[in-house]
Scaffold this motif. Structure first.
Motif, PDB file in Angstrom:
ATOM      1  N   LEU A 772       4.404  -5.250  18.276  1.00  0.00           N
ATOM      2  CA  LEU A 772       3.311  -6.287  17.884  1.00  0.00           C
ATOM      3  C   LEU A 772       3.556  -7.415  18.113  1.00  0.00           C
ATOM      4  O   LEU A 772       2.733  -8.498  18.790  1.00  0.00           O
ATOM      5  N   ASP A 773       4.867  -8.134  17.762  1.00  0.00           N
ATOM      6  CA  ASP A 773       5.074  -9.449  17.973  1.00  0.00           C
ATOM      7  C   ASP A 773       5.134  -9.945  19.547  1.00  0.00           C
ATOM      8  O   ASP A 773       4.599 -10.871  19.725  1.00  0.00           O
ATOM      9  N   HIS A 774       5.576  -9.074  20.243  1.00  0.00           N
ATOM     10  CA  HIS A 774       5.744  -9.328  21.643  1.00  0.00           C
ATOM     11  C   HIS A 774       4.450  -9.328  22.217  1.00  0.00           C
ATOM     12  O   HIS A 774       3.760 -10.296  23.045  1.00  0.00           O
ATOM     13  N   LEU A 775       3.232  -8.338  21.768  1.00  0.00           N
ATOM     14  CA  LEU A 775       2.035  -8.577  22.301  1.00  0.00           C
ATOM     15  C   LEU A 775       1.207  -9.611  22.085  1.00  0.00           C
ATOM     16  O   LEU A 775       0.642 -10.187  22.734  1.00  0.00           O
ATOM     17  N   ARG A 776       1.567 -10.006  20.651  1.00  0.00           N
ATOM     18  CA  ARG A 776       0.811 -11.299  20.100  1.00  0.00           C
ATOM     19  C   ARG A 776       1.259 -12.472  20.917  1.00  0.00           C
ATOM     20  O   ARG A 776       0.369 -13.354  21.325  1.00  0.00           O
ATOM     21  N   ALA A 777       2.726 -12.369  21.659  1.00  0.00           N
ATOM     22  CA  ALA A 777       3.099 -13.786  22.267  1.00  0.00           C
ATOM     23  C   ALA A 777       2.438 -13.619  23.458  1.00  0.00           C
ATOM     24  O   ALA A 777       2.091 -14.547  24.180  1.00  0.00           O
ATOM     25  N   VAL A 778       2.420 -12.214  24.251  1.00  0.00           N
ATOM     26  CA  VAL A 778       1.788 -12.160  25.409  1.00  0.00           C
ATOM     27  C   VAL A 778       0.265 -12.767  25.489  1.00  0.00           C
ATOM     28  O   VAL A 778      -0.134 -13.699  26.369  1.00  0.00           O
ATOM     29  N   VAL A 779      -0.544 -12.394  24.390  1.00  0.00           N
ATOM     30  CA  VAL A 779      -1.837 -12.511  24.665  1.00  0.00           C
ATOM     31  C   VAL A 779      -2.347 -13.810  24.171  1.00  0.00           C
ATOM     32  O   VAL A 779      -3.334 -14.262  24.436  1.00  0.00           O
ATOM     33  N   LEU A 780      -1.540 -14.145  23.051  1.00  0.00           N
ATOM     34  CA  LEU A 780      -1.876 -15.474  22.331  1.00  0.00           C
ATOM     35  C   LEU A 780      -1.407 -16.585  22.667  1.00  0.00           C
ATOM     36  O   LEU A 780      -1.964 -17.764  22.897  1.00  0.00           O
ATOM     37  N   ASP A 781      -0.221 -16.474  23.184  1.00  0.00           N
ATOM     38  CA  ASP A 781       0.859 -17.569  23.320  1.00  0.00           C
ATOM     39  C   ASP A 781       1.364 -17.707  24.988  1.00  0.00           C
ATOM     40  O   ASP A 781       2.101 -18.749  25.536  1.00  0.00           O
ATOM     41  N   ASP A 782       0.990 -16.729  25.742  1.00  0.00           N
ATOM     42  CA  ASP A 782       0.965 -16.352  27.099  1.00  0.00           C
ATOM     43  C   ASP A 782       2.404 -16.437  27.415  1.00  0.00           C
ATOM     44  O   ASP A 782       2.958 -17.339  28.369  1.00  0.00           O
ATOM     45  N   SER A 783       3.416 -15.769  26.777  1.00  0.00           N
ATOM     46  CA  SER A 783       4.820 -15.867  26.923  1.00  0.00           C
ATOM     47  C   SER A 783       5.185 -15.375  28.132  1.00  0.00           C
ATOM     48  O   SER A 783       6.431 -15.652  28.515  1.00  0.00           O
ATOM     49  N   LEU A 784       4.409 -14.555  28.895  1.00  0.00           N
ATOM     50  CA  LEU A 784       4.775 -14.164  30.138  1.00  0.00           C
ATOM     51  C   LEU A 784       4.369 -14.938  31.290  1.00  0.00           C
ATOM     52  O   LEU A 784       4.599 -14.685  32.390  1.00  0.00           O
ATOM     53  N   GLY A 785       3.359 -15.659  30.833  1.00  0.00           N
ATOM     54  CA  GLY A 785       2.708 -16.639  32.068  1.00  0.00           C
ATOM     55  C   GLY A 785       1.868 -16.036  32.853  1.00  0.00           C
ATOM     56  O   GLY A 785       1.712 -16.108  33.967  1.00  0.00           O
ATOM     57  N   ILE A 786       1.303 -14.902  32.339  1.00  0.00           N
ATOM     58  CA  ILE A 786       0.228 -13.876  32.956  1.00  0.00           C
ATOM     59  C   ILE A 786      -1.003 -13.819  32.390  1.00  0.00           C
ATOM     60  O   ILE A 786      -2.037 -13.353  33.126  1.00  0.00           O
ATOM     61  N   ALA A 787      -1.348 -14.573  31.653  1.00  0.00           N
ATOM     62  CA  ALA A 787      -2.767 -14.687  30.845  1.00  0.00           C
ATOM     63  C   ALA A 787      -3.647 -15.011  31.815  1.00  0.00           C
ATOM     64  O   ALA A 787      -4.733 -14.396  31.924  1.00  0.00           O
ATOM     65  N   ALA A 788      -3.641 -15.822  32.501  1.00  0.00           N
ATOM     66  CA  ALA A 788      -4.716 -16.429  33.515  1.00  0.00           C
ATOM     67  C   ALA A 788      -4.906 -15.297  34.278  1.00  0.00           C
ATOM     68  O   ALA A 788      -6.104 -14.954  34.779  1.00  0.00           O
ATOM     69  N   GLU A 789      -4.019 -14.328  34.996  1.00  0.00           N
ATOM     70  CA  GLU A 789      -4.029 -13.310  35.801  1.00  0.00           C
ATOM     71  C   GLU A 789      -4.819 -12.443  35.198  1.00  0.00           C
ATOM     72  O   GLU A 789      -5.958 -11.784  35.596  1.00  0.00           O
ATOM     73  N   LEU A 790      -4.519 -12.020  33.632  1.00  0.00           N
ATOM     74  CA  LEU A 790      -5.179 -11.001  32.890  1.00  0.00           C
ATOM     75  C   LEU A 790      -6.861 -11.448  32.884  1.00  0.00           C
ATOM     76  O   LEU A 790      -7.690 -10.556  32.958  1.00  0.00           O
ATOM     77  N   ASP A 791      -7.063 -13.003  32.487  1.00  0.00           N
ATOM     78  CA  ASP A 791      -8.500 -13.285  32.422  1.00  0.00           C
ATOM     79  C   ASP A 791      -9.243 -13.160  33.718  1.00  0.00           C
ATOM     80  O   ASP A 791     -10.281 -12.687  33.723  1.00  0.00           O
ATOM     81  N   GLU A 792      -8.429 -13.378  34.890  1.00  0.00           N
ATOM     82  CA  GLU A 792      -9.070 -13.295  36.109  1.00  0.00           C
ATOM     83  C   GLU A 792      -9.515 -11.976  36.551  1.00  0.00           C
ATOM     84  O   GLU A 792     -10.707 -11.508  36.959  1.00  0.00           O
ATOM     85  N   LEU A 793      -8.536 -10.872  36.122  1.00  0.00           N
ATOM     86  CA  LEU A 793      -8.642  -9.441  36.294  1.00  0.00           C
ATOM     87  C   LEU A 793     -10.081  -9.033  35.655  1.00  0.00           C
ATOM     88  O   LEU A 793     -11.054  -8.139  36.274  1.00  0.00           O
ATOM     89  N   MET A 794     -10.250  -9.236  34.370  1.00  0.00           N
ATOM     90  CA  MET A 794     -11.137  -8.971  33.630  1.00  0.00           C
ATOM     91  C   MET A 794     -12.480  -9.535  34.125  1.00  0.00           C
ATOM     92  O   MET A 794     -13.605  -9.110  33.944  1.00  0.00           O
TER      93      MET A 794
END
Lengths: 869, 119
Positions: A772-794
């Motif tokens: 859960l901590d990793h998921l939180r980091a990815v979707v809230l803090d963009d720890s993997l730097g892919i948040a913009a990509e995910l937003d664009e896909l959606m």
């Protein structure tokens, strides 16, 4: 072969085996016997009392819920003929003449034997009180008993079951389901006294009483009360009370059926049962006894089928003079669902060993009770599970083997949130995984390692493990997977034989390369061939997730699983059901009337689904477009009930109507359902929004769930109902609307991108490294730097959404597939037939369709009124 | 180019070759109400087998997916997903149907008739 001389030699040495009784154990004996090489020198005669061949008595209660006696049959057609077995039904043995080595039957026949096997089972115990033979009194043992109870229940209002054990509760469930006010009377202070302890019995009782069954413990039957017509009108209890009853079922245990043995002077145990040794031989070496009519060498009479099966196999080996393990006692663990309540007990559930200690967890609110019995040396001795039997598959073999646990026992009883990561419980190789067929973990591993079994199905074939009650299947799956991984079998990692990639890898390949067809992908990144039922729908889903137009366009159409291909849900008789989207469950009276009119005009069966929608069943392929046309014209669109995609966003009425609601849950649910409609994913997705902490929308059992707070919205993820329920985890609290929606967007896209084929969010979340901590980091803090990509896909998904029904109707090419027959497009399928039930249609069962002369049979396509009988 | 199926007595013209989408099937109704599932795979090969699924008892096999296991062309039932070998009709996952009968589909002779040759 030397022809006739060989035959003559065989003829001279043919010996006679007589089996008395053709129940579950008798049939198993015949199967085990026919596998013995020595069997071909024997002639086998079976003398049975019941009018039909062996059937599955354990699942007798399924007859109340629609199964037919044929469904329960255990003797494969052709089996008797293939092995030259002479089965004589309805002619019970009346006497055994040991001196002459022959048996006499009720009809007067005499059959000689060299070896006699008694498998006469047991009889229901009816307490010796007055009135038990009055009309309205029943026992619960055979298909004929079930027929009689069913006939009696049709005119009864109140039923009493005497006996709160396993069978008694099954019988009570059947009466309850038949609409009777139902009582259970149990002599012991708790239900299922043999299998569970006081705490488990209390949990079970609470659950069963919630279902409307009244339980009376510490009470026996002292007499059956009858009316002036001689029929049952009540039951007198030992504590002086009287219960009104139109029907009484005695299910207070069984007694070994050992009269034949007694009459011919064979020793029987003090509490009944023909005394046998470890090889199932009675005092007379020519007579064996197996199953419930025998008292095993450990002095017990087993009332379960698994020990009976073991005795059947032992006896077959004994007669064939084969070496092998004798029968010295058996595991009496049980796992079952009684009236919908999961109950399991294993090993030594009562902690009778010296120094045994309990570790227990009890939550009477949710009806979960778990107890483990731990020996003085730390070994697991047994346990009781009520309300949640998830751990049974792993714990039972460990307890039966008496091995110490490799994790702290409290981690195994506490709910997931507190238990931490318990890790896998390691089983020793001699632990019995499948107790129906006595298959050890070692044997399963050997089947994979040495016999080349590469799937659960192959292991089942090779070892018979998992082909009995099926309670070990889950455990079996993990052992097979473990063993394959240990052997480095590469197919486990890849999707199937056509792709060595996982689904997540394929997703990335498609995303990065921009390939848009399955054939290109298979040619460039797969192994060629035609593809299969695993990779085709998986690639279809990936292509759809990444926005590649209508799912029935061009080659994509050939990839879709049946439901997606017809944009409807395939039902058991080949007809389809149609579910229009009802966002958030909000629907106008006009909308309800439209759906009602369509269902009425096409003679469809309607049902409100668990997801706040209306499902219409019974449409044939050629009716689908007509139905969609009417729905689309009325403003409905596809609910995607057929796809691995977003199904529903449930809601409560929220603050708009509810006096407790703190936010507008309905509006949010509608908004989210429309936002994610049509989103293809590795597994179906369900969601819910609750307007306050009372949680009327059950958001915490969903893939994503939202609960309103006075400060915003709490977002829960990874919940799941279904077979392995999981409470969702709180991902973030008190979010404002925009942050909430953005977070869900990213969560869903991250899941779609990285999950395995058919992997639910609950399983994915537990597998996700860092959790859960990793998921939180990815979707809230963009720890993997892919948040913009995910937003664009959606956002690409949302803007590309088109209603699949409407698009199909608009395209003549797509429409051509909706014909029952390519050479007779207007002809409805004559094999799809319905019969009426409760004023609506249901699929005709085998034997009903076209064969029932008196009952009306509806053929699909004919717009007949449904007649109620 | 029309597709014909032989029912034991004679050939029946059932559809145009272009009616068959590679990888998917159609149902065909023959006289005596016999139902046949007709398929064309991605290489153009044609297969015709019983439409009745022996495991569910429903006439649905024409709605299954085509695939391959090793060298064998397969048909996967849309109901419970058993795979059938299209070359001999045998089920590859289970030997017998729930009713105890062998799980084998009848295979029907199928051919493509050149429209000009027929004329």
């Amino acid at each position: 072969m030397t022809g006739s001389t060989g035959m003559t030699a065989d003829d001279r040495t043919v010996r006679d085996l007589v089996l008395v009784g053709h129940g579950m154990v008798g049939q198993r004996f015949l199967e085990a016997w026919s596998e013995q090489p020595a069997a071909r020198h024997w002639r086998v005669t079976v003398l049975a009392e019941e009018p039909r061949p062996a059937y599955d008595r354990v699942h007798l209660s399924s007859l109340f819920s629609g199964s037919t006696p044929e469904d329960l049959a255990l003797c494969p057609s052709g089996f008797l003929a293939e092995h030259g077995i002479d089965l004589r039904l309805g002619d019970p043995v009346s006497a055994i003449d040991r001196a002459a080595r022959l048996v006499r039957t009720e009809s007067g026949a005499e059959v000689r034997y060299d070896v006699l096997v008694l498998a006469t089972g047991s009889v229901p115990f009816v307490p010796p009180v007055p009135g038990t033979d009055a009309p309205g009194c029943h026992v619960y043992r055979t298909i004929e008993d079930v027929d009689a109870i069913r006939a009696g229940a049709a005119t009864a209002d109140t039923g009493v079951v005497v006996g709160g054990g396993l069978l008694g509760l099954e019988a009570a469930g059947a009466l309850r389901a038949g609409g009777l006010a139902t009582h259970v009377v149990e002599f012991a202070p708790r239900l299922m006294a043999v299998q569970v302890d006081d705490g488990g019995g209390a949990a079970l009782r609470r659950k069963i009483e919630e279902l409307g069954v009244t339980v009376h413990t510490s009470a026996g039957a002292s007499g059956v009360l009858t009316g002036p017509d001689g029929r049952v009108r009540g039951l007198a209890l030992s504590d002086g009370r009287e219960l009104p009853a139109d029907l009484v079922v005695f299910s207070a245990g069984v007694r070994a059926r050992d009269q034949l043995a007694r009459d011919c002077g064979l020793p029987v145990g003090q509490r009944g049962g023909v005394v046998v040794d470890a090889h199932c031989r009675t005092e007379d070496p020519a007579v064996l006894a197996i199953g419930e009519c025998a008292q095993a060498v450990d002095g017990r009479v087993y009332g379960l089928v698994a020990p009976g099966y073991q005795m059947a196999e032992t006896a077959a080996r004994t007669i064939a003079e084969q070496q092998g393990q004798g029968f010295t006692g058996a595991d009496t663990s049980t796992k079952l669902k009684l009236l919908g309540v999961d109950v399991a007990s294993f090993g030594d559930p009562h902690g009778t060993a010296e120094g045994a200690l309990d570790v227990l967890y009890s939550d009477s609110r949710s009806g979960v009770y778990r107890k483990l019995v731990i020996g003085a040396d730390g070994a697991l001795l047994g346990g009781v599970l009520v309300g949640d039997t998830e751990g049974y598959g792993a714990l039972r073999p460990l307890a039966v083997a008496g091995k110490p646990l490799t994790v702290a026992p409290e981690q195994l009883v506490l709910p997931a949130g507190f238990a931490g990561s318990a890790g896998p419980v390691a089983l020793p190789d001699d632990a019995v995984l499948c107790s129906c067929h006595n298959v050890t973990q070692g044997a399963v591993r050997a089947a994979v390692r040495e016999q080349g079994a590469e799937s659960v199905a192959a292991v089942k074939k090779c070892t018979r493990a998992g082909t009995g009650c099926g309670s070990c299947l889950k455990q079996l799956g993990s052992v097979v997977k473990e063993e394959l991984e240990a052997a480095g079998v590469s197919t486990v990692q890849g999707l199937c034989e056509h792709f060595a990639h996982s689904r997540a890898e394929l997703y990335e390949i498609v995303r990065v390369t921009g390939l848009t067809t399955f054939s290109e992908l298979l040619a460039k990144h797969g192994t060629g061939g035609e593809g299969c039922e695993i990779c085709k729908p998986t690639v279809a889903s990936i292509l759809a997730s990444l926005g590649n137009g209508h799912i029935l366009d061009g080659e994509q159409a050939a990839l879709q699983d049946s439901n997606d291909h017809f944009l409807a849900n395939l039902q058991r008789n080949g007809s389809y059901s149609v579910v229009p989207r009802v966002p958030g469950g909000e629907i106008t009276p006009e909308g309800l009337i439209t759906i009602g009119e369509i269902a009425r005009d096409h003679g469809l069966y309607t049902k409100i689904t668990g997801g706040q929608r209306i499902d219409m069943f019974g449409a044939t392929v050629d009716q689908l477009p007509v139905i969609w046309r009417k729905l689309v014209d009325a403003g409905f669109e596809s609910g995607h009930a057929y796809g691995k995609s977003l199904r529903t966003v449930k809601s409560c009425v929220g603050q708009t109507w509810c006096r407790y609601g703190v936010q507008d849950s309905t509006t949010l649910a509608i908004e989210l359902e429309l936002r994610y409609r049509g989103l293809r994913s590795p597994h179906k997705l369900k969601a819910a929004v609750s307007g306050c902490a009372r949680e009327c929308a059950e958001a915490q059992s969903k893939d994503f769930g939202i609960i309103a707070t006075s400060a915003g919205w709490n977002l829960y993820v990874g919940g799941n109902g279904g077979m392995t329920p999981r409470h969702a985890d709180l991902l973030a609290a008190d979010l404002d609307r925009d942050t909430l929606v953005r977070t869900i967007d990213r969560y869903l896209m991250f899941y779609i991108r990285t999950a395995d084929r058919l992997e639910r969010t609950s399983v994915w979340l537990e597998r996700l490294e860092g959790g859960l901590d990793h998921l939180r980091a990815v979707v809230l803090d963009d720890s993997l730097g892919i948040a913009a990509e995910l937003d664009e896909l959606m956002s690409r998904h949302i803007s590309g959404y088109r209603d699949e029904w409407a698009e199909t109707l608009a395209d003549p090419d797509r429409m051509r597939r909706f014909a029952s027959f390519v050479n007779a497009p207007g002809t409805p399928d004559p094999a799809v037939t319905f019969v009426p039930e409760r004023g609506q249609i249901r699929p005709a069962r085998p034997g009903e369709a076209g064969h029932t002369l008196n009952a009306p049979v509806l053929v699909a396509g004919a717009r007949l009124e449904v007649l109620t009988p | 180019m029309t597709v014909q199926i032989h029912d034991g007595d004679r050939w029946h013209t059932v559809c145009a070759l272009t009616d068959l989408q590679p990888g998917r099937g159609v149902a065909v109704l023959l006289p005596e109400a016999e139902q046949v599932a007709l398929f064309r795979d991605s290489s153009g090969e044609l297969y015709a087998v019983d439409n009745l699924d022996p495991f569910s008892g429903a006439p649905v096999l024409s709605r299954g997916l085509l695939g391959s296991r090793g060298d064998r062309p397969t048909l996967i039932s849309p109901m419970y997903k058993q795979a059938f070998d299209l070359t001999d009709g045998h089920c590859l996952d289970e030997d017998t149907a729930p009713d105890g009968a062998p799980a084998v589909l009848r295979r029907w002779p199928v051919r493509v008739l050149d429209a000009e040759a027929a004329a």
